[in-house]
Scaffold this active site. Structure first.
Site, PDB file in Angstrom:
ATOM      1  N   VAL A 189       0.834  -1.199   0.000  1.00  0.00           N
ATOM      2  CA  VAL A 189       0.000   0.000   0.000  1.00  0.00           C
ATOM      3  C   VAL A 189       0.874   1.256   0.000  1.00  0.00           C
ATOM      4  CG1 VAL A 189      -1.765   1.312   1.280  1.00  0.00           C
ATOM      5  CG2 VAL A 189      -1.908  -1.180   1.158  1.00  0.00           C
ATOM      6  N   CYS A 190       1.992   1.216   0.719  1.00  0.00           N
ATOM      7  CA  CYS A 190       2.858   2.395   0.876  1.00  0.00           C
ATOM      8  C   CYS A 190       3.274   3.027  -0.458  1.00  0.00           C
ATOM      9  CB  CYS A 190       4.093   2.053   1.707  1.00  0.00           C
ATOM     10  SG  CYS A 190       3.696   1.474   3.380  1.00  0.00           S
ATOM     11  N   PRO A 191       3.750   2.257  -1.440  1.00  0.00           N
ATOM     12  CA  PRO A 191       4.158   2.920  -2.677  1.00  0.00           C
ATOM     13  C   PRO A 191       2.994   3.575  -3.417  1.00  0.00           C
ATOM     14  CG  PRO A 191       4.353   0.530  -2.897  1.00  0.00           C
ATOM     15  CD  PRO A 191       4.066   0.829  -1.460  1.00  0.00           C
ATOM     16  N   LEU A 248       2.610   6.974  -1.572  1.00  0.00           N
ATOM     17  CA  LEU A 248       3.726   7.878  -1.835  1.00  0.00           C
ATOM     18  C   LEU A 248       3.737   8.329  -3.290  1.00  0.00           C
ATOM     19  CD1 LEU A 248       6.508   6.166   0.304  1.00  0.00           C
ATOM     20  CD2 LEU A 248       5.083   8.123   0.913  1.00  0.00           C
TER      21      LEU A 248
END
EC number: 1.11.1.26
Length: 189
Positions: free
Chosen positions: A48-50, A53
């Site tokens: 999920v993080c990329p 970002l």
């Protein structure tokens, strides 16, 4: 987090960020004098993080045009941030500082450390130029955030800060009507 951090000043920290191909020092003082977003995420090289970002990277120019700097923070090192930036097409788009917080100092200062994992919650904090926290949003690990919604909230915070006596109603967008709280409005909305 037991007590609300709203309207509190950010606590001191010293860290290193990967920014524009270099390792640069960052302290709490770098977040003052302008609007700042501190965007915590669990870890580099994840799922999920990329997407979050990358979404911020796609909207970064708009944030900058409003005088807002974004700081992404995870408990990874600045070296790991560089490696991720160099190997991921999505993360390679990032132009904002990516702060390494391997000691967890910043993550704990903002109350978003998952102690048993050594990772940060998905916490978003918006600070005014005085370094006081105006917006806090914390999502569960599986729920990604939306840069467009964050942008709307930042614009509302900036509007309220520059227009004393006015407030922004739900779903307010730049240019729309605001409210001036008064006795006359009680029970009329």
């Amino acid at each position: 987090m037991n007590a609300s951090l709203i309207n509190t000043e950010i606590l001191p920290f010293k860290a290193t960020a990967f920014h524009n191909g270099k390792f640069v020092p960052v302290t709490q003082d770098d977040l003052k004098g302008k609007w700042s977003v501190v965007f915590f995420y669990p870890a580099d090289f994840t799922f999920v993080c990329p997407t979050e970002l990358g979404d911020l990277a796609d909207h970064y120019a708009t944030f900058k045009s409003l005088g807002v700097e974004i700081y992404a923070v995870s408990t990874d090192t600045h070296f790991t941030h560089k490696a991720w930036h160099d190997t991921s097409e999505t993360i390679g788009k990032i132009k904002y500082p990516m702060i390494g917080d391997p000691t967890g100092t910043i993550t704990r200062n903002f109350g978003v450390m998952i102690e048993e994992a050594g990772l940060a919650e998905r916490g978003t904090f918006v600070m005014d130029p005085a370094g006081k926290i105006q917006i806090i949003e914390i999502n569960a690990g599986g729920i990604g955030r939306d840069a467009t919604e964050l942008l709307r909230k930042v614009q509302a915070a900036q509007y309220v800060a520059s227009h004393p006596g006015e407030v922004c109603p739900a779903k307010w967008k730049e240019g729309e009507a605001t409210l001036a709280p008064s006795l006359d409005l009680v029970g009329k909305i």
